[in-house]
Design a protein around this motif. Structure first.
Motif, mmCIF file in Angstrom:
data_model
loop_
_atom_site.group_PDB
_atom_site.id
_atom_site.type_symbol
_atom_site.label_atom_id
_atom_site.label_comp_id
_atom_site.label_asym_id
_atom_site.label_seq_id
_atom_site.Cartn_x
_atom_site.Cartn_y
_atom_site.Cartn_z
ATOM 1 N N LEU A 1 34.968 38.581 39.858
ATOM 2 C CA LEU A 1 34.596 39.995 39.877
ATOM 3 C C LEU A 1 35.838 40.872 39.816
ATOM 4 O O LEU A 1 36.946 40.444 40.154
ATOM 5 C CB LEU A 1 33.816 40.311 41.165
ATOM 6 N N THR A 2 35.654 42.121 39.399
ATOM 7 C CA THR A 2 36.763 43.072 39.429
ATOM 8 C C THR A 2 37.068 43.434 40.888
ATOM 9 O O THR A 2 36.222 43.255 41.784
ATOM 10 C CB THR A 2 36.417 44.354 38.655
ATOM 11 N N VAL A 3 38.257 43.943 41.103
ATOM 12 C CA VAL A 3 38.641 44.355 42.449
ATOM 13 C C VAL A 3 37.680 45.429 42.972
ATOM 14 O O VAL A 3 37.265 45.409 44.139
ATOM 15 C CB VAL A 3 40.095 44.874 42.455
ATOM 16 N N ALA A 4 37.315 46.363 42.105
ATOM 17 C CA ALA A 4 36.373 47.415 42.496
ATOM 18 C C ALA A 4 35.013 46.825 42.856
ATOM 19 O O ALA A 4 34.347 47.276 43.801
ATOM 20 C CB ALA A 4 36.219 48.437 41.368
ATOM 21 N N HIS A 5 34.600 45.790 42.106
ATOM 22 C CA HIS A 5 33.323 45.120 42.369
ATOM 23 C C HIS A 5 33.372 44.390 43.705
ATOM 24 O O HIS A 5 32.404 44.414 44.477
ATOM 25 C CB HIS A 5 33.015 44.153 41.228
ATOM 26 N N GLY B 1 31.492 43.065 48.235
ATOM 27 C CA GLY B 1 32.013 42.246 49.321
ATOM 28 C C GLY B 1 32.325 43.033 50.577
ATOM 29 O O GLY B 1 31.731 42.814 51.638
ATOM 30 N N LEU B 2 33.242 43.987 50.467
ATOM 31 C CA LEU B 2 33.667 44.718 51.649
ATOM 32 C C LEU B 2 32.554 45.585 52.229
ATOM 33 O O LEU B 2 32.440 45.725 53.449
ATOM 34 C CB LEU B 2 34.890 45.577 51.323
ATOM 35 N N LEU B 3 31.719 46.158 51.367
ATOM 36 C CA LEU B 3 30.624 46.986 51.897
ATOM 37 C C LEU B 3 29.575 46.156 52.620
ATOM 38 O O LEU B 3 28.780 46.695 53.394
ATOM 39 C CB LEU B 3 29.971 47.807 50.788
ATOM 40 N N THR C 1 25.460 32.939 52.963
ATOM 41 C CA THR C 1 24.316 33.855 52.793
ATOM 42 C C THR C 1 24.653 34.944 51.783
ATOM 43 O O THR C 1 23.844 35.264 50.904
ATOM 44 C CB THR C 1 23.940 34.502 54.145
ATOM 45 N N TRP C 2 25.857 35.499 51.900
ATOM 46 C CA TRP C 2 26.291 36.551 50.978
ATOM 47 C C TRP C 2 26.360 36.037 49.544
ATOM 48 O O TRP C 2 25.885 36.698 48.608
ATOM 49 C CB TRP C 2 27.668 37.080 51.402
#
Length: 416
Positions: free
Chosen positions: A68-72, A77-79, A225-226
């Motif tokens: 994935l892109t860093v923005a993705h 991921g982080l959200l 799970t994620w």
């Protein structure tokens, strides 16, 4: 029998908990603001190419479809960490907070629904003829961190009942938002992967109840799970909320409370600001501003946040008052509710996320960002005018709510 009042003061334990959460959200909102400003500065600086190249850089194992892109990664991921905290908040609200009492829960739930429906209708009214109405959910979210940061900047003495209402409203708002994302912004679903995600989720639920200190097992289960949720086609942040729901929340020192204290700093201090850093960057040129000024997408978002949020929240609260014959608490006026409802028009984190899901066209994404940023700033400015005009009254209420003449550590107003 008289009907319960609206915006009445809650219990002292709940008020103290809300005050603690809001203090932490103030810090998070400040960091979030810095990240957003940094993104805008970089996107319009000589280093803009490097900024956008970094956001588009792909990392991760391709074999697992995670290149994935860093923005993705920041969005999916982080959200998920942010939504895990949301899940913990929801669980605590339903088990130990205002949402456990149907009578007290009715107001924030009804207001949150009204605050979602009105902005959505306004956005659709702007965009129905242009084929862009599917972005209807963008102006429906409230960013509590930004809203609380604005309160801190204003130095307003907002009464405990209104602070509790604002936070509870935002929690319900987040639940509605993640439901909208799962239902309306999922293009296709891989049922096998979705069912597969239930297995590690169920194991996580079992382990977190029996051995909540087993981080070495809980974290891998959460990651699996994620990954499976991501592979299913449902937005991966849904996994965060579901994992948060699995954590026990009963008792004064519950597992949910301990986890929230551990994870919230990661969410507010790192995860959400990094997402904001990559989501808020837009190159503002004369051409882009001109296009945004003529775009129904931009104006639909601005009108939804600035007009739709207060109309929906205040209108639904008034309707509830009329149908239940519940009167406002004597210390509160409808203008106070209007000010808080305007504050709820500050949409950022979830609004930008939904905008990213709704539109893949680069120009429309820019218009979404301008609409969200512009609408949020205008909503904050209008809320500031209303709330500051009432600050002297709020200070008198704050003095009454903080007085502790018997010195027992609990303000007298909460013992009457």
């Amino acid at each position: 029998m008289s009907s319960p009042g609206l915006f009445t003061r809650g219990s002292w334990p709940e008020t103290a908990r809300i005050a603690d959460v809001l203090r932490r959200e103030t810090v998070g909102g400040s960091i979030l603001l810095v990240a957003a400003v940094a993104a805008l500065v970089l996107a319009n600086s000589p280093w803009s190419d490097a900024y956008f190249d970094l956001a588009a850089l792909r990392i991760g194992p391709e074999a697992l479809h995670l290149d994935l892109t860093v923005a993705h990664w920041a969005a999916d991921g982080l959200l998920a960490i942010f939504f895990f905290v949301v899940g913990l908040e929801l669980k605590r609200e339903f088990v130990a907070g205002d949402l456990r009492d149907p009578k007290r829960a009715m107001l924030p739930v009804v207001a949150a629904m009204g605050g979602m429906i009105a902005p959505a209708l306004i956005f659709v009214a702007f965009n129905a003829r242009n084929g862009t109405a599917h972005g209807w959910a963008i102006p429906t979210a409230t960013d509590i961190a930004f809203a609380v940061a604005v309160l801190a900047v204003l130095g307003t003495y907002l009464p405990a009942a209104l602070r509790t209402f604002l936070l509870t409203l935002a929690v319900v708002d987040d639940l509605l938002a993640i439901t909208v994302i799962a239902v309306f912004y999922t293009e296709s679903v891989d049922l096998l992967m979705l069912v597969g995600a239930v297995v590690p989720l169920a194991i996580f639920a079992f382990v977190v109840r029996r051995a909540p200190h087993w981080w070495w097992l809980l974290i891998p289960l959460a990651l699996v799970t994620w990954v499976l949720m991501h592979e299913s086609g449902v937005h991966a942040t849904v996994a965060g909320v579901l994992l948060g729901f699995m954590v026990p929340a009963r008792g004064d020192d519950s597992v949910a409370e301990r986890m929230e204290h551990l994870v919230r700093p990661v969410s507010t201090g790192f995860a959400v600001p990094v997402f904001a850093f990559f989501a808020a960057g837009v190159a503002v040129s004369g051409e882009v501003l001109s296009g945004a000024a003529g775009s129904v997408v931009t104006w639909g978002i601005v009108a939804g946040l600035v007009l739709g949020k207060p109309l929906g929240i205040v209108g639904s609260s008034m309707l509830l008052s009329a149908t239940t014959r519940a009167q406002l608490d004597p210390s509160i006026r409808w203008i106070d509710v209007v000010g808080v409802a305007m504050l709820a028009g500050i949409g950022f984190t979830v609004s930008l996320l939904i905008g990213d899901l709704a539109f893949v066209d680069d120009s429309l994404e820019e218009y979404v960002k301008i609409g969200v940023l512009g609408g949020s700033l205008l909503a904050a400015a209008l809320a500031a005018i209303v709330l500051r005009s009432r600050n002297r009254h709020y200070r008198r209420i704050e003095e009454q709510e903080s007085a502790d003449d018997d010195g027992d550590g609990i303000p007298d107003a909460f013992q009457r």
